[in-house]
Structures are given as structure tokens and as C-alpha cells.
Design an enzyme around this catalytic site. Structure first.
Site, mmCIF file in Angstrom:
data_model
loop_
_atom_site.group_PDB
_atom_site.id
_atom_site.type_symbol
_atom_site.label_atom_id
_atom_site.label_comp_id
_atom_site.label_asym_id
_atom_site.label_seq_id
_atom_site.Cartn_x
_atom_site.Cartn_y
_atom_site.Cartn_z
ATOM 1 N N GLU A 1 22.614 -9.697 -77.754
ATOM 2 C CA GLU A 1 21.349 -10.010 -78.414
ATOM 3 C C GLU A 1 20.808 -8.850 -79.254
ATOM 4 O O GLU A 1 19.675 -8.434 -79.067
ATOM 5 C CB GLU A 1 20.306 -10.415 -77.352
ATOM 6 C CG GLU A 1 20.695 -11.652 -76.571
ATOM 7 C CD GLU A 1 19.671 -12.027 -75.516
ATOM 8 O OE1 GLU A 1 19.433 -13.231 -75.343
ATOM 9 O OE2 GLU A 1 19.113 -11.130 -74.852
HETATM 10 C C1 ACM Z 1 21.911 -11.864 -71.433
HETATM 11 O O1 ACM Z 1 21.496 -12.740 -70.649
HETATM 12 N N1 ACM Z 1 21.223 -11.542 -72.508
HETATM 13 C C2 ACM Z 1 23.159 -11.184 -71.195
#
Ligand code: ACM
Ligand code: ZN
Length: 783
Positions: free
Chosen positions: A336
């Protein structure tokens, strides 16, 4: 009946303790052997061995002696004996013998255990195997063996049994996120104790985040002075970090229990803890004031991989962190990471050009590769979330597959090792495990115990010759909505125990029904550690559906009934006289008829006698509240909006700067949408007033994530101080067809990391007798 049950318990070696007066809570027997995870091979024998104050604990060799001492301490705490571990070469009749045999024909974590009336021998292929054999031995003893204080009057009997055991997967993990909500050193240690009871051997320790940096770095003191604290939406300061000494202490504690701690130092995203401390680490240090994020979600501002100084910082941090962790593996995150700043950053663009990278994805991959080299210098291997596949996977990286299994399959097919943690497989155990209307607020979704249990880390789609790359699986417990340590345990247990069996026990030995039975013994063990594990609550179904739509305030006009269900099989008890239910209260077997106003209290009860939280469901006999006639209804609600930092509706009575308007729908009562930061908007409170048109006479349930709803002039739903992500205060009322006065209040605030500007301002309703929830439409509103 109670007396004979009590005697039976004593005969079975269960707790006929000094707590006879607290009989309702004493422990009832669970049937036969209840080991979790289920061993690979187990043959029951005849007879049993009784542990007494004179039972020798013999250990062959120094490593076995250390483990024998560990378990002697544990046994002594609950039995009150004074057993001592003794170094001895030969087994002896009547003794418990602990051995390590490197030639044992089992994997490195394997062990054998043989118990008969003559004595017990536990043999591990390694110290770790011996430790697991001894954990199994504890699970053969009555569950109160886990008590930290002396339990009197128990016969500490171990059934004759022969066990040969080893895990299916070498990686059996649990993620602990101390960034969103912190755990003290003692809380982490307790969690490690619990993990190791069920042979979980990895704790993935998420230590750095947008919402806080939690590990001392001596070269960069601001990381903890500044980066470990955030100012919450209510103005309070939240923080916490571990000194390096505390980290060493925890890592040693875990290692003594054969739990390897894998630190996660996140990069290049999820880095606001560091950036708030040292803004030069991001692409545009001057652009705004960087603060540790007090909203959940993902920060757009990330590390700048265009600047060499960023890598110097990462290198320095890793140089301090890595020596604290003996683990061969280190997690560097990689998930992310928004690329929006990199696209406009001259330094990042220069790096892309100079390194011949195609795009920002390759810049991310470049960053991960450099981190991998830094780890390699310390002899460490890299684990990253599956985004590290994007822009090219760093050589020999291990991939943690969280966005489903595809990343894991792809990586394994490329010859990389993989750890499975897919949310789609139930391994995001921050998700709900019951009705969101009554469970503590969670991020979303549903991960039932059975779903976690049923997870098979080897995806069907993977080529047979690549299966060995799947090293195991991990349950991820993200901590955004874990506001207390009690809630952390509530989400973790028993689902972590299901993960333990899903990764240890061979697929063909897994049996959910048997697991559910054995869990009843595990619950009693958890009780000894005072763990707040999840017990399914009695829930109310939506009429004509298997879904739940629990409701604590039920309006009715004539007669009604209470139907209950639970998310997994468990006994329900209830009272109708206002008293608190106990294990002996009436059992729910069929819908309860209700013809008068009353409060029905319901709870679930485990075979041990332990109750879930009690739900009080108010039944209120009403006549239809009359409608009003509107001579010329104008569409929408009248609104009053005030700019200001409000937190509760009660603050609004003193407000004078109201601006009037009209909202066509309830969604318009939320005036702005926040995509990333609260400074994108001016905070507001909005009051919407008018009338709602009820289609026909009936009892209606309303549900809203707005702060308050007034109906016919009375405060009807009050979400004050809730994290209003999902409605938890639904309520019903008998209403005549026609217009009814309503008022809604929206407060723009950040509550427990959740900004009320994130979700639609929603008002839903349903007819209690048959309806599904539908949204209140514009046609139903007038003023
Ligand atoms: C995650 O849940 N961002 C690895
Ligand atoms: Zn940059």
C-alpha cells in the site's frame, strides 16, 4: 444433580477445587483427549499416569534440562508441588523423562510422547520438538494445569497415550500490530505464552506505521520522542514504544518459548511515524506540517527513494534493529505505497532516469532491492507483502500473500517462498466474527472460526512441484479497532487457535466438529490465563434470512416473539424476570413468545459454564404513534450547519453560527468527504429537521451512523462517543402511516481513528415483521 456432577468432575480429575461455593463457574468435564493442534498420530492406551508431588522430572542433556525446568515451574504453579528437574541418563519407572534425540525420524519440530501407568517419556528431535511434546503433555492434563496459582483437590491424571507428531507447515504465524494500538511488554509476553501453547512459532511484530513508530532507534531519537505519539481526534495523546532493552527482553522471552519474532520495519509506505519525526525523509518536506496520523487508512506521503539520505536513514535504522532479532527473516512491508508524490518529485524522477527504471512501480522495486541488500549484509532474508511483486521481485524475497492467493501463487511459481495470509481465506482476524449490530466495532467483513480453520495454505491452483515453496500461513490481527487489550484478545481467540491447527495438522486429520469439541477444553485453559476470548453472542435473525440483524429494543403492538441464533453452535440461556442469566437459567430451545413489555436477558454458555456477555433486549408494547398532517410538504430536510471542532451533539446547544439550508437526502447531512486528511475540509456539525413518511402502520427499525436521530420529538438513536462505522444502536418504534417528525445530527469528528466523513451518512429502516433494511429515500423526507 449438581452434587453428582461435582463428584463426577472430581473423578475425572477436573477442578473440584476449593471453589465449591462458586459452583456455577466450576469446570465441567470435556470428553476424552482434547489436544490442539490435533497431533499427526495418536493412539489411546489403557490406564493412566498420575502426576504427584513425588514424580521425578528427568532430563537427558543440558537442553532437555532447561526445558524440564521451564515445565517444572509451570507444573508447580498450578499443582502446588515442588517438582524439580533432575539431570539423568536413564528413564525411571514412575518418572516423566524428557529427551532430545537428533536421530528421531521426524522433522525438526517433531516429537514423540508415550504415556502409560509406568511413566512418561517425551522425546523431541530438537529442543523445540521437546517443548512441543511438553505442551502436548500439558494438554493431556486437566485444563487447570494452566493456572498460575495452586488448585487443590485435582487428580493430575494423564491418560495412557502414544503420540508421534510434527507440523505440516514450518511457518505458523500470528501478526501483532502494536502501531495502531500499543501493547505493553507484559501484554506482548502474555500473547507469546498463548501462541506457544498452541505451537504457533512466529510472531510477526508490526513496529512502524503511519500511526506510530514503536521501537527505539538511538541514532534517531525523534522517532520515539515525536513518532511514537499521535494526537487523537478527541485531543488526547496516544503513544508508546519499546526501548531496545525491552525488545531484547521480549525476543528472549519468545525464544525461550520457541517463538521467533519477525520485526516489520515498513517501507517505502506506511512511514508517517518516521516522516513526522524527520520530514526530510519524504519528497516534499516543506509542503505541510507532518504529524503522526490519527486517522486509520493510508498516508499519501511516503519515503522519498530519490534521495540518498533516505537510504542512509533506512540503513542506520536496520543496523540498529537487526542485531536485536535473531530471526533469519525480517519483514520490510512494501504494501500500500501510493506513488502520487514520486510522480511529481524531481529527486524520484531523477532516480528513475538514472537507474533506467520504467516507472514508479519499478522505483518501489528498486527500493525493496536496496533494502534486501542491507538485510543481506546482516545475513538476513527479506519478507514483504505481495505488492513487492510489482515492478519486479527482489531475488530470494519471501512473499506474504495478503490480497488473496494470487500473489503467493505467482511468487511460488517463480521459485520464491511464500507465506499465505489472505483475507479471502479468513486470515484477517481483525474482521467480524458475529453480528456487526452487537459485536465491538471492527474494520469490516466476516472471518468465522470455521473459515479460519478450513483454510488450506496450499492453493489448489499451484503446480505440484512448486508446493514446497508454501512455507505456511499467518493470521493477521490489525489493531485499528482494537481499542483495548480485551478486544485484542477477543478478536485473536479462538481464531488464532484455529490457525494453529490449520498449519500444524495434516489436512486429512483436520475435522472442524472435533476441533469445536476440543476447543471446549482450550477455553478452560484460556480461562486460567484470564483471556477475553470470543464467545458467540445470541443474535436475532432477519426475518426469512440466515443473516443476523440484532436489535436491543423491539417495539410491538399485540404479541411478538424472540428468535435467537448463534454464529456457531452453543447453548443459549435467558431470563425474563430482569435477573442476570446464569449457566442454570432457562435454555433457549424455541422462539420465546412475548405479549407484555419486558426485558429478556440472553447469553450463550459454554460447556465449562462460562457465559458470554449478556444482552438485554427490551420489548416495549406500544400503540402506533400518530402521524401528523402536512398541508404542503416541501421535499428534503431543513438544515443548520455550523463550522467548528465539535465532538458530541451535546456541545451544539451553545452554538450560534448556524447557516441554514436544505438536504434532499440524509447523505447530504454529511457535508464533505475526507479522502486523506482532515485538513482537506472545515469541520462541521449539521442538524437536519423535518418529517419522514412512513408507508403503512407498523413497527419500524431504524439504523443510522449519524450521531443522533430524534423521532416524534424524542431522542431515539444516540451514537454519542461511538465509533460510528457500523450502527450499533438500532431501535424500533410502532408508527402509524404518514408523516413523523425527525431530526438528525451529524458531528464531523475523528473518533478512535475513524473520521465520520469517511462513510455515507446513512439512515436505513425496515418493517420489523418482514423487512430488509432499505435506505430512507428523498421521497420520504419533507419539511
Ligand atoms: C496489509 O493488510 N496492508 C498487508
Ligand atoms: Zn521523492
Amino acid at each position: 444433580m449438581r452434587k453428582s456432577l461435582f463428584r463426577l468432575m472430581c473423578l475425572m480429575g477436573l477442578a473440584c477445587s476449593s471453589m465449591a461455593s462458586a459452583l456455577a463457574l466450576t469446570i465441567r468435564p470435556t470428553s476424552s483427549i482434547s489436544i490442539i493442534p490435533q497431533p499427526k498420530e495418536l493412539v489411546e492406551g489403557q490406564g493412566s499416569f498420575t502426576l504427584t508431588a513425588r514424580t521425578p522430572l528427568l532430563a537427558q542433556g543440558d537442553s532437555a534440562l532447561t526445558i524440564a525446568r521451564f515445565f517444572a515451574d509451570k507444573l508447580n504453579a498450578s499443582t502446588g508441588f515442588n517438582l524439580r528437574a533432575i539431570a539423568s541418563k536413564a528413564p525411571r519407572r514412575g518418572a516423566i523423562t524428557l529427551r532430545i534425540d537428533p536421530k528421531l525420524p521426524l522433522g525438526v519440530e517433531g516429537y514423540t510422547l508415550s504415556a502409560s501407568s509406568q511413566g512418561i517419556t517425551v522425546t523431541g528431535r530438537t529442543g523445540q520438538g521437546l517443548y512441543y511434546g511438553m505442551q502436548t503433555l500439558l494438554q493431556l492434563l486437566p485444563p487447570t494445569i494452566e493456572s498460575s496459582t495452586k488448585i487443590s483437590g485435582v487428580t493430575w491424571r494423564i491418560p495412557a497415550v502414544s503420540i508421534k507428531d510434527e507440523p505440516t507447515f514450518e511457518y505458523r504465524g500470528a501478526l501483532v500490530d502494536v502501531c495502531r494500538h500499543f501493547l505493553t511488554v507484559d501484554e506482548v509476553k502474555k500473547h507469546i505464552d498463548l501462541l506457544s501453547m498452541f505451537k504457533i512459532n512466529r510472531m510477526h511484530w508490526h513496529l512502524t506505521e503511519d500511526q506510530g513508530w514503536r521501537i527505539e532507534i538511538k541514532k534517531y531519537p525523534r522517532l520515539t520522542i515525536v513518532g511514537s505519539k499521535r494526537i487523537e481526534g478527541d485531543g488526547s495523546v496516544y503513544g508508546g514504544f519499546y526501548t531496545q532493552e525491552q525488545v531484547r527482553d521480549i525476543v528472549k522471552y519468545a525464544s525461550d518459548r520457541f517463538v521467533t519474532v519477525i520485526p516489520e520495519i515498513e517501507l517505502p509506505g506506511h512511514a508517517m511515524g518516521a516522516i513526522a519525526s524527520y520530514p526530510e525523509l519524504t519528497c516534499f518536506p516543506q509542503r505541510r506540517v507532518y504529524e503522526v496520523r490519527n486517522l486509520w487508512g493510508i498516508e499519501q506521503d511516503v519515503y522519498c527513494p530519490g534521495k540518498e539520505t533516505t537510504f542512509k536513514f533506512i540503513q542506520d535504522v536496520l543496523d540498529e534493529v537487526l542485531p536485536l532479532f535473531p530471526s533469519e527473516y525480517v519483514h520490510i512491508g512494501g504494501d500500500e505505497c501510493p506513488k502520487i508524490r514520486w510522480k511529481e518529485c524531481p529527486d524520484c524522477q531523477r532516480r528513475i532516469k538514472e537507474e533506467g527504471l520504467k516507472n514508479e512501480e519499478e522505483l518501489q522495486s528498486y527500493t525493496i532491492r536496496r533494502a534486501q541488500k542491507m538485510l543481506a549484509k546482516h545475513g538476513k532474508k527479506l519478507i514483504g507483502w505481495d505488492e513487492i511483486l510489482e515492478g519486479g521481485l527482489a531475488p530470494s524475497a519471501t512473499v506474504m500473500s495478503w490480497r488473496g492467493e494470487d500473489g503467493g501463487i505467482k511468487a511460488a511459481n517463480m521459485g520464491h517462498d511464500v507465506i499465505m495470509t489472505p483475507g479471502s481465506g479468513g486470515l484477517y482476524i481483525d474482521h467480524y466474527q458475529g453480528d456487526s449490530k452487537i459485536e465491538p466495532v471492527a474494520i469490516c467483513c466476516y472471518a468465522s472460526l470455521e473459515k479460519v480453520y478450513s483454510y488450506n495454505p496450499i492453493p489448489a491452483a499451484i503446480a505440484p512441484d512448486k508446493r514446497h515453496h508454501i512455507k505456511g500461513a499467518q493470521a493477521n490481527l490489525w489493531a485499528e479497532y482494537l481499542y483495548t487489550t480485551d478486544i485484542m484478545q477477543y478478536r485473536a481467540f479462538p481464531r488464532v487457535i484455529a490457525l494453529a491447527e490449520a498449519t500444524w495438522t495434516p489436512q486429512d486429520r483436520k475435522d472442524y466438529k472435533s476441533f469445536e469439541r476440543r476447543l471446549n477444553g482450550a477455553y478452560i485453559r484460556l480461562d486460567q490465563h484470564k483471556v477475553n476470548y470470543h464467545i458467540p453472542l445470541p443474535e436475532q435473525p432477519l426475518p426469512g434470512s440466515k443473516a443476523s440483524a440484532s436489535l436491543n429494543f423491539v417495539a410491538f403492538t399485540d404479541t411478538t416473539s424472540l428468535t435467537l441464533q448463534t454464529s456457531r453452535p452453543i447453548t443459549i440461556v435467558y431470563t425474563t424476570d430482569g435477573s442476570e442469566p446464569t449457566a442454570e437459567s432457562s435454555r433457549y430451545t424455541a422462539p420465546i413468545k412475548v405479549s407484555e413489555s419486558q426485558v429478556i436477558k440472553v447469553a450463550s454458555v459454554l460447556p465449562s459454564g462460562r457465559l458470554s456477555r449478556v444482552r438485554a433486549i427490551t420489548f416495549d408494547k406500544q400503540s402506533y404513534s400518530p402521524a401528523v398532517s402536512l398541508s404542503s410538504p416541501t421535499p428534503g430536510l431543513c438544515t443548520q450547519t455550523s463550522i467548528g471542532d465539535y465532538y458530541r451533539a451535546s456541545e451544539l446547544s451553545a452554538v450560534t453560527n448556524w447557516v441554514e439550508g436544505v438536504a434532499k437526502t440524509t447523505q447530504e447531512l454529511r457535508p464533505d468527504r475526507v479522502t486523506n486528511h482532515m485538513d482537506e475540509i472545515k469541520r462541521k456539525a449539521v442538524i437536519g429537521e423535518g418529517y419522514i413518511k412512513i408507508p403503512e402502520d407498523g413497527c419500524y427499525v431504524f439504523s443510522t451512523n449519524l450521531d443522533q436521530m430524534y423521532l416524534d420529538g424524542e431522542l431515539f438513536i444516540d451514537n454519542t462517543d461511538e465509533v460510528p462505522k457500523f450502527s450499533r444502536h438500532d431501535k424500533s418504534r410502532a408508527l402509524s402511516a404518514g408523516w413523523h417528525k425527525v431530526k438528525f445530527i451529524f458531528i464531523g469528528a475523528v473518533r478512535g481513528g475513524f473520521p465520520t466523513y469517511w462513510d455515507d451518512a446513512k439512515v436505513e429502516y425496515r418493517n420489523l415483521k418482514d423487512g430488509k433494511f432499505t435506505e430512507v429515500t428523498a421521497e420520504m423526507l419533507a419539511h
